[in-house]
Motif scaffolding. Sequence first.
Motif, PDB file in Angstrom:
ATOM      1  N   ALA B 199       0.841  -1.199   0.000  1.00  0.00           N
ATOM      2  CA  ALA B 199       0.000   0.000   0.000  1.00  0.00           C
ATOM      3  C   ALA B 199       0.875   1.248   0.000  1.00  0.00           C
ATOM      4  O   ALA B 199       0.676   2.177  -0.797  1.00  0.00           O
ATOM      5  CB  ALA B 199      -0.914  -0.025   1.224  1.00  0.00           C
ATOM      6  N   GLY B 200       1.874   1.260   0.885  1.00  0.00           N
ATOM      7  CA  GLY B 200       2.771   2.409   0.948  1.00  0.00           C
ATOM      8  C   GLY B 200       3.582   2.574  -0.325  1.00  0.00           C
ATOM      9  O   GLY B 200       3.869   3.705  -0.751  1.00  0.00           O
ATOM     10  N   GLY B 201       3.958   1.471  -0.935  1.00  0.00           N
ATOM     11  CA  GLY B 201       4.742   1.514  -2.168  1.00  0.00           C
ATOM     12  C   GLY B 201       3.971   2.140  -3.314  1.00  0.00           C
ATOM     13  O   GLY B 201       4.534   2.859  -4.146  1.00  0.00           O
ATOM     14  N   ILE B 202       2.684   1.861  -3.344  1.00  0.00           N
ATOM     15  CA  ILE B 202       1.845   2.428  -4.407  1.00  0.00           C
ATOM     16  C   ILE B 202       1.746   3.947  -4.240  1.00  0.00           C
ATOM     17  O   ILE B 202       1.880   4.704  -5.207  1.00  0.00           O
ATOM     18  CB  ILE B 202       0.469   1.719  -4.405  1.00  0.00           C
ATOM     19  N   VAL B 203       1.563   4.401  -3.006  1.00  0.00           N
ATOM     20  CA  VAL B 203       1.509   5.841  -2.740  1.00  0.00           C
ATOM     21  C   VAL B 203       2.862   6.489  -3.064  1.00  0.00           C
ATOM     22  O   VAL B 203       2.937   7.548  -3.690  1.00  0.00           O
ATOM     23  CB  VAL B 203       1.118   6.087  -1.264  1.00  0.00           C
ATOM     24  N   ARG B 204       3.938   5.809  -2.662  1.00  0.00           N
ATOM     25  CA  ARG B 204       5.288   6.326  -2.902  1.00  0.00           C
ATOM     26  C   ARG B 204       5.548   6.530  -4.403  1.00  0.00           C
ATOM     27  O   ARG B 204       6.047   7.566  -4.827  1.00  0.00           O
ATOM     28  CB  ARG B 204       6.302   5.327  -2.323  1.00  0.00           C
ATOM     29  N   GLN B 205       5.185   5.524  -5.197  1.00  0.00           N
ATOM     30  CA  GLN B 205       5.387   5.631  -6.642  1.00  0.00           C
ATOM     31  C   GLN B 205       4.518   6.733  -7.241  1.00  0.00           C
ATOM     32  O   GLN B 205       4.941   7.457  -8.146  1.00  0.00           O
ATOM     33  CB  GLN B 205       5.049   4.304  -7.319  1.00  0.00           C
ATOM     34  N   ALA B 206       3.288   6.855  -6.731  1.00  0.00           N
ATOM     35  CA  ALA B 206       2.393   7.896  -7.251  1.00  0.00           C
ATOM     36  C   ALA B 206       2.980   9.281  -6.981  1.00  0.00           C
ATOM     37  O   ALA B 206       3.007  10.149  -7.863  1.00  0.00           O
ATOM     38  CB  ALA B 206       1.004   7.758  -6.615  1.00  0.00           C
ATOM     39  N   LYS B 207       3.455   9.487  -5.754  1.00  0.00           N
ATOM     40  CA  LYS B 207       4.028  10.793  -5.406  1.00  0.00           C
ATOM     41  C   LYS B 207       5.245  11.111  -6.265  1.00  0.00           C
ATOM     42  O   LYS B 207       5.476  12.260  -6.639  1.00  0.00           O
ATOM     43  CB  LYS B 207       4.391  10.826  -3.916  1.00  0.00           C
ATOM     44  N   GLU B 208       6.047  10.079  -6.555  1.00  0.00           N
ATOM     45  CA  GLU B 208       7.231  10.269  -7.399  1.00  0.00           C
ATOM     46  C   GLU B 208       6.820  10.689  -8.820  1.00  0.00           C
ATOM     47  O   GLU B 208       7.314  11.679  -9.351  1.00  0.00           O
ATOM     48  CB  GLU B 208       8.020   8.958  -7.437  1.00  0.00           C
ATOM     49  N   LEU B 209       5.875   9.945  -9.400  1.00  0.00           N
ATOM     50  CA  LEU B 209       5.470  10.228 -10.780  1.00  0.00           C
ATOM     51  C   LEU B 209       4.746  11.570 -10.904  1.00  0.00           C
ATOM     52  O   LEU B 209       4.851  12.256 -11.928  1.00  0.00           O
ATOM     53  CB  LEU B 209       4.568   9.102 -11.306  1.00  0.00           C
ATOM     54  N   GLU B 233      -7.178  16.945   3.609  1.00  0.00           N
ATOM     55  CA  GLU B 233      -7.368  16.683   5.037  1.00  0.00           C
ATOM     56  C   GLU B 233      -6.757  15.377   5.514  1.00  0.00           C
ATOM     57  O   GLU B 233      -6.665  15.131   6.701  1.00  0.00           O
ATOM     58  CB  GLU B 233      -8.863  16.714   5.371  1.00  0.00           C
ATOM     59  N   ARG B 234      -6.400  14.540   4.570  1.00  0.00           N
ATOM     60  CA  ARG B 234      -5.789  13.273   4.970  1.00  0.00           C
ATOM     61  C   ARG B 234      -4.706  12.901   3.954  1.00  0.00           C
ATOM     62  O   ARG B 234      -4.603  13.529   2.900  1.00  0.00           O
ATOM     63  CB  ARG B 234      -6.853  12.174   5.045  1.00  0.00           C
ATOM     64  N   SER B 235      -3.919  11.890   4.279  1.00  0.00           N
ATOM     65  CA  SER B 235      -2.843  11.485   3.376  1.00  0.00           C
ATOM     66  C   SER B 235      -3.396  10.584   2.279  1.00  0.00           C
ATOM     67  O   SER B 235      -4.442   9.946   2.446  1.00  0.00           O
ATOM     68  CB  SER B 235      -1.784  10.700   4.149  1.00  0.00           C
ATOM     69  N   MET B 236      -2.661  10.527   1.205  1.00  0.00           N
ATOM     70  CA  MET B 236      -3.052   9.682   0.080  1.00  0.00           C
ATOM     71  C   MET B 236      -2.931   8.209   0.474  1.00  0.00           C
ATOM     72  O   MET B 236      -2.022   7.826   1.210  1.00  0.00           O
ATOM     73  CB  MET B 236      -2.116   9.961  -1.102  1.00  0.00           C
ATOM     74  N   THR B 237      -3.860   7.384  -0.013  1.00  0.00           N
ATOM     75  CA  THR B 237      -3.786   5.939   0.231  1.00  0.00           C
ATOM     76  C   THR B 237      -3.747   5.200  -1.115  1.00  0.00           C
ATOM     77  O   THR B 237      -4.018   5.801  -2.162  1.00  0.00           O
ATOM     78  CB  THR B 237      -5.013   5.425   1.011  1.00  0.00           C
ATOM     79  N   ALA B 238      -3.472   3.907  -1.040  1.00  0.00           N
ATOM     80  CA  ALA B 238      -3.472   3.094  -2.264  1.00  0.00           C
ATOM     81  C   ALA B 238      -4.865   3.089  -2.903  1.00  0.00           C
ATOM     82  O   ALA B 238      -4.986   3.016  -4.131  1.00  0.00           O
ATOM     83  CB  ALA B 238      -3.024   1.667  -1.934  1.00  0.00           C
ATOM     84  N   GLU B 239      -5.917   3.184  -2.079  1.00  0.00           N
ATOM     85  CA  GLU B 239      -7.279   3.238  -2.620  1.00  0.00           C
ATOM     86  C   GLU B 239      -7.468   4.482  -3.487  1.00  0.00           C
ATOM     87  O   GLU B 239      -8.161   4.443  -4.508  1.00  0.00           O
ATOM     88  CB  GLU B 239      -8.335   3.268  -1.499  1.00  0.00           C
ATOM     89  N   ASP B 240      -6.871   5.602  -3.056  1.00  0.00           N
ATOM     90  CA  ASP B 240      -6.972   6.823  -3.857  1.00  0.00           C
ATOM     91  C   ASP B 240      -6.329   6.622  -5.232  1.00  0.00           C
ATOM     92  O   ASP B 240      -6.856   7.071  -6.247  1.00  0.00           O
ATOM     93  CB  ASP B 240      -6.290   7.995  -3.136  1.00  0.00           C
ATOM     94  N   VAL B 241      -5.193   5.937  -5.237  1.00  0.00           N
ATOM     95  CA  VAL B 241      -4.500   5.700  -6.511  1.00  0.00           C
ATOM     96  C   VAL B 241      -5.359   4.793  -7.395  1.00  0.00           C
ATOM     97  O   VAL B 241      -5.476   5.012  -8.604  1.00  0.00           O
ATOM     98  CB  VAL B 241      -3.091   5.094  -6.279  1.00  0.00           C
ATOM     99  N   ALA B 242      -6.008   3.800  -6.785  1.00  0.00           N
ATOM    100  CA  ALA B 242      -6.896   2.915  -7.546  1.00  0.00           C
ATOM    101  C   ALA B 242      -8.082   3.707  -8.118  1.00  0.00           C
ATOM    102  O   ALA B 242      -8.479   3.515  -9.269  1.00  0.00           O
ATOM    103  CB  ALA B 242      -7.404   1.787  -6.649  1.00  0.00           C
TER     104      ALA B 242
END
Lengths: 340, 340
Positions: B199-209, B233-242
């Motif tokens: 989950a964290g990896g997906i957010v990490r890659q999204a922020k990078e791209l 109001e909250r941090s990005m999650t893998a669900e947001d990327v999906a």
Amino acid sequence: MADEAESVFVGIDVGGTNTGAGMVDAEGRLLATVKKRTETSDGDALVRQLAEMVRELLTIRSAKAAFPSSPETGALRAVGVGIPGFLDARRGVVRHAANLPLRDFPLADRLGALLGAPVILDNDVRMYAYGEAAVGAAAGYDDALVVTVGTGLAAAVVHRGRLLTGGDLAGEIGHVKVDGNEYACGCGMSGCLETLVSAGGIVRQAKELMRWKPSVLGEWFPERPKAGRLQAERSMTAEDVARAADLGDAVAAEVFEQTGRALGSTLAACAALLGTDVMVIGGGVSRAGERLLSPVRRALSERLHPLHSERLKVTAARWTDEAGVIGSALAAKERGGHTV
Amino acid sequence: MADEAESVFVGIDVGGTNTGAGMVDAEGRLLATVKKRTETSDGDALVRQLAEMVRELLTIRSAKAAFPSSPETGALRAVGVGIPGFLDARRGVVRHAANLPLRDFPLADRLGALLGAPVILDNDVRMYAYGEAAVGAAAGYDDALVVTVGTGLAAAVVHRGRLLTGGDLAGEIGHVKVDGNEYACGCGMSGCLETLVSAGGIVRQAKELMRWKPSVLGEWFPERPKAGRLQAERSMTAEDVARAADLGDAVAAEVFEQTGRALGSTLAACAALLGTDVMVIGGGVSRAGERLLSPVRRALSERLHPLHSERLKVTAARWTDEAGVIGSALAAKERGGHTV
């Protein structure tokens, strides 16, 4: 009736060229071996040859000496046969074997009928792995990964002394494509790990590097003979590359470095998944010893967590040919042998 | 005495935040479940909470209804507990568990003493894998590889319905280093597969791209709020990327492509070694479904021989939380349950 201590088990390692058979006692001690050129005319002739080899083992002197209390020899309990190819191990049928006249051939039943003993069948690499696990370099470890590097590349998993027999494609790590490799493979794909990590792969890499860098291999095997010199009388082998590495040849050293790294990198995930304690490397190319093992270790320790890589042992197999024979015999004992 | 049909088995999935417990019958049917916030004050308090949950399951109505012939409820035969951390499964001892007050704690003995029933312990991912193998997406296959992608990344091997329990490091595929990845990992290494595939990896890659390419995620989660806009109001999650991928966002699509490819490429050798028939992907991130599974399949079919990849099924897990509970209960039945 012979008691348990006098039981013997025979293992047969059928190859495309030669076939070895060995008799072991219940502890896996090798009592006698016999080796013949494989009968390749047809399946029934091969079965007769295998039966003949078993009978020969049962009557030779060394076997008698080991069982002085037995009037003839130890009692044959079971026979295990290792075959290179696609098998239906549960039914004892060879579906297809490279360089052998066997297609959908019920080898276990046919040989069992001739011998009056149960016969079990398995892939030759798995039998070899089982031998190394029982009485070889993997003995005493919970989780072993046994790799054979020879004409081809394959592997088998042993967990607490038991062979993990997957489907008929299990162990075919040679045909996993690796990044940055485009060599064509005999399987029809390109970039297979086996095009690097095999006897032929080592020669292939050496010939490639020789085009760019000076090497003693170029003197031994000139592509075009220089004036006044003869063409090399035979083709380059992996042994030649190992010999060149021993002389400090940079090309040969790089070939083994690339080969070991490709193997270690590809198997890192397997080791992590299985919690492998020991990786045993056998097959003809393993005679290269540390030249091959050191880069495997380096690649594994770069990729695995130190908690794991620090306790993962990478070692050469104890046996060359014998592990296949002993493993086949012991697999027969475990799966097919009657107990008295 | 209750007959076999009335036997019940309880599985407990202990997490750092919540703990679920479920009661199954001998066929693995889930009869009742209960879920609580995990008691994290100390080991004995946690054991008392687990015993309380088991007793609760044994007396709740749904259980009674399933066993009308029994005066109270089915007879408890065994309890299985899945724990995230390093275990000595054979001795039933938790050596170290992340976010739990357990260190060298004999959980199986303590809980068994309170309940008067055998208790077995195993890693939570292995219990989950066993549940998917017994009554989930891997049921009926000979060789399954079950992967959980959530906060972390781990995997387990099931062979003919039996869980392959390696050493205490088995399954830790998240901490295999992958080429071209330099992200720092919580384990102390860098480049671990888990820094991408989690989950964290997906957010990490999204922020990078997002730093290089326009993305709807940049509007939802601005790094610096624009004038007149509030900070997210909250941090990005893998669900947001999906969710962004569902809207056709190119960055989100690329993140799942990279994630699935990294997973498939790393596991290709494992699948070849084991002759895997089915790869089941579970854990929270598996809710991304085909967005994650398609690139896993592509990476596998690029790397495996077609004979294998054409029959290798890659599928989402059937269960989310329940597989851990059911798997724990069924593992207890297999390893620890008395037969009447």
